[in-house]
Structure formats: C-alpha cells, structure tokens
Design an enzyme around this catalytic site. Sequence first.
Site, PDB file in Angstrom:
ATOM      1  N   TYR A  71       0.843  -1.198   0.000  1.00  0.00           N
ATOM      2  CA  TYR A  71       0.000   0.000   0.000  1.00  0.00           C
ATOM      3  C   TYR A  71       0.878   1.248   0.000  1.00  0.00           C
ATOM      4  CZ  TYR A  71      -4.512   2.312   0.744  1.00  0.00           C
ATOM      5  OH  TYR A  71      -5.654   3.043   0.583  1.00  0.00           O
ATOM      6  N   GLY A  73     -17.848  -2.734  -1.029  1.00  0.00           N
ATOM      7  CA  GLY A  73     -18.378  -1.748  -0.089  1.00  0.00           C
ATOM      8  C   GLY A  73     -18.644  -0.405  -0.756  1.00  0.00           C
ATOM      9  N   ARG A  90     -18.667  -9.772 -11.393  1.00  0.00           N
ATOM     10  CA  ARG A  90     -18.149 -10.999 -12.023  1.00  0.00           C
ATOM     11  C   ARG A  90     -19.221 -12.077 -11.968  1.00  0.00           C
ATOM     12  NH1 ARG A  90     -12.725 -12.347  -8.948  1.00  0.00           N
ATOM     13  NH2 ARG A  90     -13.993 -11.621  -7.225  1.00  0.00           N
ATOM     14  N   ASP A  91     -19.233 -12.925 -12.999  1.00  0.00           N
ATOM     15  CA  ASP A  91     -20.161 -14.066 -12.974  1.00  0.00           C
ATOM     16  C   ASP A  91     -19.767 -14.977 -11.819  1.00  0.00           C
ATOM     17  OD1 ASP A  91     -22.225 -15.658 -13.667  1.00  0.00           O
ATOM     18  OD2 ASP A  91     -21.372 -16.399 -15.543  1.00  0.00           O
ATOM     19  N   TYR A 138     -10.154   3.870  -8.547  1.00  0.00           N
ATOM     20  CA  TYR A 138      -9.912   3.986  -7.102  1.00  0.00           C
ATOM     21  C   TYR A 138      -9.421   2.675  -6.499  1.00  0.00           C
ATOM     22  CZ  TYR A 138     -14.441   1.679  -6.363  1.00  0.00           C
ATOM     23  OH  TYR A 138     -15.478   0.780  -6.359  1.00  0.00           O
ATOM     24  N   GLY A 139      -9.210   1.652  -7.348  1.00  0.00           N
ATOM     25  CA  GLY A 139      -8.692   0.376  -6.866  1.00  0.00           C
ATOM     26  C   GLY A 139      -8.253  -0.461  -8.052  1.00  0.00           C
ATOM     27  N   MET A 194      -8.306  -4.391  -8.226  1.00  0.00           N
ATOM     28  CA  MET A 194      -8.456  -5.745  -7.699  1.00  0.00           C
ATOM     29  C   MET A 194      -7.886  -6.811  -8.636  1.00  0.00           C
ATOM     30  SD  MET A 194      -9.843  -5.098  -4.775  1.00  0.00           S
ATOM     31  CE  MET A 194     -10.694  -6.440  -3.995  1.00  0.00           C
ATOM     32  N   PHE A 227      -8.605   8.392  -7.805  1.00  0.00           N
ATOM     33  CA  PHE A 227      -9.109   8.914  -6.528  1.00  0.00           C
ATOM     34  C   PHE A 227      -8.613   8.048  -5.379  1.00  0.00           C
ATOM     35  CE2 PHE A 227     -12.025   9.334  -2.983  1.00  0.00           C
ATOM     36  CZ  PHE A 227     -12.027  10.714  -2.820  1.00  0.00           C
TER      37      PHE A 227
END
Length: 320
Positions: free
Chosen positions: A39, A140, A161-162, A230-231, A233, A255
């Site tokens: 991070y 979230g 995602r499926d 903003y991410g 994954m 962001f």
Amino acid sequence: SLLRLKDLEVAELGDSDVHVKMLAAPINPADINMIQGTYAILSPLPAVGGNEGVGEVLEVGRRVASLKPGDRVIPAGAGLGTWRTQGVFPEEMLLKVPSDIPVLCAATLSVNPCTAYRMLADFETLAPGDSVIQNAANSGVGQAVIQIAKASGIKTINVVRDRPDLPKLVERLMALGADHVITEEMLRKPEMKDIFKSIPKPRLALNCVGGKSTTDMLRHLQPKGTVVTYGGMAKQPVMVPVSAFIFRDLRLRGFWMTQWRKDHAQDQEGLASMMDAVCQLIRRGQLTAPACTEVPLQDYKAALEASMKPFTSSKQILLL
C-alpha cells in the site's frame, strides 16, 4: 502469520489525548494491502492493523475541547490502527460522529461511503436522470455508490463478475436501488444497446478492477466522459484504446480518499458537509452498512481468511 493478538498497556493520557474504547472495525482490502506491504502508506512496525472503525470516548485530556466521554468517534485519517479494544489517540486523529448512527454504519463510514460520495460529486456534474457505470458493484464502495446515486436520482449500471450465486447477488443489489446489474461478459454483448434505450449513456465510470473489465466498461461512456480509478483488484493495468482518447476525448482520473483528506485538512467545512450528507442518508434509511459478517476479535484469523476469499460479498467486521 504476520498477525498476533497481544495484550498491551494502554498509553498514559496526555493533555491533548483521548482514551477510546473501540466498538467495531472492518477488514478492508487496503488493510490487507498494508499488511502485505503493497500500500502507499505503511505504518512503522510493530503496528496495529485497521484503518477504519468506531469507538466510544472514555476519558479526555484537559486540553481536549471537541470531545467528551460518551461521544462516538471514527478515525480522521488512515493508519490509526483500529483492530484493538482500547487506545489513546491525539484529539486531531479523531472525528466525532452522531450517536444515533447504527454501530455498523459508523464503523464503515469513513472509507467506502465517503469514497462513493466524493467520486459521484467531484468529477462530473451529474443531474437526476443521468447514469453512472461501475465495476465491482458488490464491493463496499459499489454498494454505497448504488444507494447515494439512487437518493440523487442518478441511474446505475452495475458490473459484477459471474459467479455461482449470481441471481442472489443481482437481487441484493437491485434491492439497494441498482437500475441494472450485469456481468463482465455482458459488457461485450450487443444486448448492452437495450439498456441505453431507457437510460442515457454514462458520463462517469468508476473502476476498482483494472484490466479487461475497465477497457470494456469505458466503451460505453459518452464522449468526454471520465473514468475514475480507485482500486485495482485484478492487479492489471488500465488499458485504453488510442481511439478512445482521440475520437472520444475520454478522461482518466484517479481517486484516493486518504489523499483527499490530506488535501482538505484545512477545509473543515467541506469535511463537515460531506459527513453531514452521508449521516443524513443513513438516518433516512437511504444508505445502509454494506453486507457484514460480525466476528469477535479473538477469531481475527478466520475473519482475515474470509475477507480474502474470491467472490466475497460480505465485509468482515471485528467486534471489539
């Protein structure tokens, strides 16, 4: 394991300090990234995990003016170390929150709903009837985006995602106020045109996945639209066709809530107005805590494992 449950002496209360009994704290993806060392902010070790949560003030130092015993507080920024039963913190590291906000809402207030609120407000001027598209819509932030957009009359196209229990997830997101819930595969299908018969193409795309998911999503943006990342994954870069820049003048922005708080450290009015707006939505029942699993602190190992499983739609909340 890098984590241990340890008994520590509570630090002595200084004149500007606040003694807090923690009530609940979530496990967020950023908390895991901090432990993994990947991070952008890392606490000096040994450190207490957790960046978000809610506590109750037990005692205040004699110079503390903004807080009193019995007040509910949340972290004012990242790195507080919320996975603990008690702590002594400088007054400026805490924000008071209304006591009528449910504990789980308060525990998950400072990161996800604020991120959703800022991204919907700060990049494009959206009016009722406009639309937004987002991936990882069951995260979230995704759940908060659905609800805050709905309260403002903004339509949401939500990409997930499926998965084996897809109908159940679709039902849950629709119950939160989602207008459309689609899989990443559907983004590539001609049937997407049907969605835009009833709602306008989005000017704003919210990305926390990266890779193919983002490339497929931005194809559906209006010209001059904005993609906010903003991410990441998928741990893959955001790939944008050159034509999207040249012929559609798309904007790519980023962001990070932690940075926003740093940039607005002197803007108490801006922070207060955001917190008030989010708390008002909670009071009106228009914004709820994300789907949560409550776990006692001593079971932290099981909670951490559960938070890292794929297709997680429930946030692990440590009860302290």
